[in-house]
Design an enzyme around this catalytic site. Structure first.
Site, mmCIF file in Angstrom:
data_model
loop_
_atom_site.group_PDB
_atom_site.id
_atom_site.type_symbol
_atom_site.label_atom_id
_atom_site.label_comp_id
_atom_site.label_asym_id
_atom_site.label_seq_id
_atom_site.Cartn_x
_atom_site.Cartn_y
_atom_site.Cartn_z
ATOM 1 C CD GLU A 126 -2.422 1.464 2.677
ATOM 2 O OE1 GLU A 126 -2.554 2.615 3.126
ATOM 3 O OE2 GLU A 126 -2.839 0.438 3.265
ATOM 4 C CB SER A 219 -1.843 -9.430 7.688
ATOM 5 O OG SER A 219 -2.685 -8.345 8.001
ATOM 6 C CG ASN A 221 -4.609 -5.452 9.150
ATOM 7 O OD1 ASN A 221 -5.286 -6.107 9.934
ATOM 8 N ND2 ASN A 221 -4.526 -5.744 7.855
#
Length: 690
Positions: A126, A219, A221
């Protein structure tokens, strides 16, 4: 009875759910395509999509023209869209709307002249996509130490990774503004679902004895979520699937909390709940009661033997206990303890983990003493806190080797200081803190769990505010002193100049309406555009640039309003006067009629000089309008009858030239015919001339 609670906000966020639904729809419609990189950070779901026909490809080169490329939720840079179109691929954009917003904010910041700073993990897809939208000059800051790589700029645009931990962002932003002062445009693009998930996890961790965090280990998060709950629940585990759960994780505990990352399907959460519900917790609890000893139990025994490793104790159980010297007194050596401990001595110790039915029961005198010390620790009312001096014992890390805080000695017991409460900024290396005494505050006491949490944040905030106040006061004092000095210098400068005098000054600013010129130390005046030159079409930029020296005349000094009017024009000779100076009263000139007025005609004498022929001086007879006898463009002979250089006025007469011509003609006639005329006629002609 075991109590299992699931965090209010956990699992798929809107962006991930949308991406998965798009991919599953493509699979259901048998679309010939694949995702560009993992759609989300969850290996199980990626495998499921591959089984349904939506594979994962690493680059656009692996796609054939006509295939469908699914852009993952983390987004891609603008060049990837262009390359996909050039290759003839069908684009299915599963970019999270929050990520698209962050990309848009980054692009806008760059377009508006702000230096883009992306706060997030450097290697996260991202963040990489946002950097692409922000342009070539953008930079990523993941840790406070990265700020040293940020160049000095006047304006900064700060964008946050949507799944970044809010507290870390606030710490970095604070340090960034301190180390790189300037104008800031801060885009808090962390998504609401992320902050809700983190807050919900923290609240549940505070109320749980064991926390299970479900999600892919790749991941970001989920990792942030795990780091957060570790600071609030010591018994925390990060798992990907229910297969990683085992009964040992929950032995001796009754309150279990579950949360999950944004990329974790609901199915995996439900599978974990079912797995825990099917564990035989009742038999586990009964077994711990039957064996009579369990971790945490305090026993009283008698010393029966010493060896080089520790002390053996009998405490009425079928297996003897063993206390390592480090658990008897860690401040003394084995030799020192062997000289003081005698067989038959009575000791109170605590059963510690690691004991089994077929081995010595592992005991700790130190931990028993610490438990006893808890009796002297006072409760803490809700919302209350009390000051304490703590000594840092060691650094606490989780199973992933990440630092979660510090173990500290406080009020005779061991307490916990979360990593985020040690300093106001993020600390990467806590090594220098070990062994130090620090001023802190006790913010939580749980006597039942023997948990005491300390913090330095509020103390440091007060200290920072005091320093900020002192700095502000010092700054205000410096400003006042500088202002006073400027006022004194300005007053001296005002006293050094006089109206009507000419000075040499330095151009300090070029504006649309004129030049600002410094004619004395701290004294700046304005040369308005109307005072730059005699030619009114001249602009400030045509006359001088910053740093040039110019000669000016002080037109007016307004001390009350601190304004000084200057003129360059007044120091220059008027080109009109120079050109008009070639004409004198009595001169006969040829002039061109250029325009009419109600009371006369304006005639052009030269390039810069014009004059007025009054209506009474146009013809010998009375006329109503100048245009009755004159035309525009007509060249006439006129005599200069009036010169007023100060008022820039020149009066001329056409009729006088005609009268003088007639007189000359009469004189010529009289001179040639006089002998043939009678004396009386000659006199009459002379009278006629008059």
């Amino acid at each position: 009875m075991m109590e299992i609670k699931v965090a209010k906000y956990c699992g798929f966020c809107y962006g991930v759910k949308r991406a998965v639904e798009l991919a599953q729809k493509a699979a259901g419609e048998h679309v010939n395509g694949a995702t560009l990189g993992p759609l989300i950070h969850n290996p199980q779901l990626i495998a499921e999509l591959a089984a349904q026909g939506i594979a994962c490809k690493d680059s656009l080169e692996q796609f054939a023209p006509g295939e469908t490329v699914i852009f993952r939720s983390h987004g891609v840079g603008p060049e990837v869209y262009e390359q996909a179109e050039e290759k003839g691929l069908t684009i299915m954009d599963a970019t999270c709307p929050n990520v698209r917003l962050a990309q848009k904010k980054a692009a806008e910041a760059a377009a508006d002249g702000y230096f883009p700073i992306i706060v997030g993990e450097k290697n996260h897809p991202e963040v990489k996509s946002i950097l692409k939208w922000a342009g070539k000059s953008a930079i990523c800051v993941e840790y406070i130490k990265d700020i040293s790589n940020v160049p000095q700029k006047e304006r900064y645009g700060v964008i946050i990774q949507t799944t970044f931990e809010l507290q870390k962002f606030n710490d970095i932003l604070q340090a960034l503004q301190e180390q790189r002062p300037g104008e800031y445009r801060v885009e808090r693009t962390i998504c609401l679902a992320t902050s809700q998930r983190q807050q919900s996890a923290v609240e549940l961790a505070d109320d749980s004895e064991v926390m299970i965090v479900i999600g892919g280990r790749n991941s970001a998060n989920t990792r942030h979520l795990f780091e957060l709950v570790q600071g609030h629940c010591r018994q925390a585990y990060h798992i990907e699937t229910a297969d990683e759960l085992n009964a040992a994780m929950f032995r001796g505990f009754t309150k279990i909390g579950i949360t999950a990352g944004a990329s974790t399907p609901d199915r995996l959460i439900k599978e974990a709940i079912v797995a825990m519900e099917n564990m035989d917790f009742e038999s586990m609890l009964n077994e711990s009661m039957e064996v009579e000893v369990y971790p945490g139990k305090i026993v009283t025994g008698t010393v029966i033997q010493l060896d080089k490793d520790g002390v053996y104790v009998s405490f009425g159980y079928r297996h003897d206990g063993f206390i390592p010297y480090t658990e008897w007194d860690p401040t003394k050596s084995a030799e020192e303890l062997q000289a003081t401990i005698k067989e038959g001595d009575e000791v109170e110790a605590k059963v510690v983990p690691g004991s089994t039915k077929s081995d010595f029961v592992r005991l700790s005198k130190v931990k028993a003493e610490r438990d006893a010390a808890w009796k002297n620790v006072a409760e803490l009312a809700e919302g209350e806190k009390r000051p304490a001096t703590v000594k840092v014992l060691r650094i606490i890390k989780n199973k992933a080797k990440n630092i979660v805080g510090l173990a500290v000695a406080v009020e005779g017991v061991e307490g916990f200081m979360p990593a985020s409460h040690v300093e106001l900024r993020r600390v990467e290396d806590f090594t220098d803190y070990v062994g130090k005494e620090l001023q802190a505050e006790i913010i939580e006491v749980d006597l039942e769990k023997k948990r005491i949490v300390v913090s330095r944040r509020d103390l440091l905030k007060v200290e920072r505010e005091a320093k900020a106040k002192a700095w502000k006061e010092a700054k205000e004092a410096r400003i006042a002193a500088a202002k006073e000095a400027r006022a004194a210098a300005e007053e001296a400068a005002y006293n050094s100049v006089e109206e009507g005098e000419v000075y040499t000054g330095k151009v300090v600013k070029v504006a649309e309406f004129g030049l600002f010129v410094e004619i004395g130390e701290g004294l700046v005046g304005l040369v308005h555009n109307t005072e730059l030159a005699w030619d009114r079409n001249v602009k400030a930029a045509d006359v001088a640039k910053e740093g040039d020296e110019v000669t000016v005349l002080v037109k007016k000094i307004d001390r009350e309003n601190k304004r000084v009017a200057l003129s360059i024009k007044a120091t220059l000779e008027d080109p009109w006067k120079v050109e008009a100076g070639q004409f004198h009263v009595g001169d006969i000139v040829e002039a061109e009629v250029v325009r009419f007025l109600a009371f006369g005609a304006i005639v052009k004498l030269s390039e810069k000089v014009e004059g007025l022929v009054h209506i009474s001086e146009i013809a010998q007879e009375r006329i109503n309008k100048p245009e009755d006898v004159l035309e525009i463009g007509q060249v006439v002979k006129a005599e200069v009858i009036k010169m007023d250089l100060d008022s820039k006025k020149i009066g001329l007469s056409i009729s006088k030239v005609k009268r003088d011509a007639e007189k000359n003609e009469y004189r010529s006639y009289i001179g040639s015919k006089k002998s043939h005329l009678s004396q009386n006629l000659s006199e009459q002609l002379e009278n006629l001339e008059k």
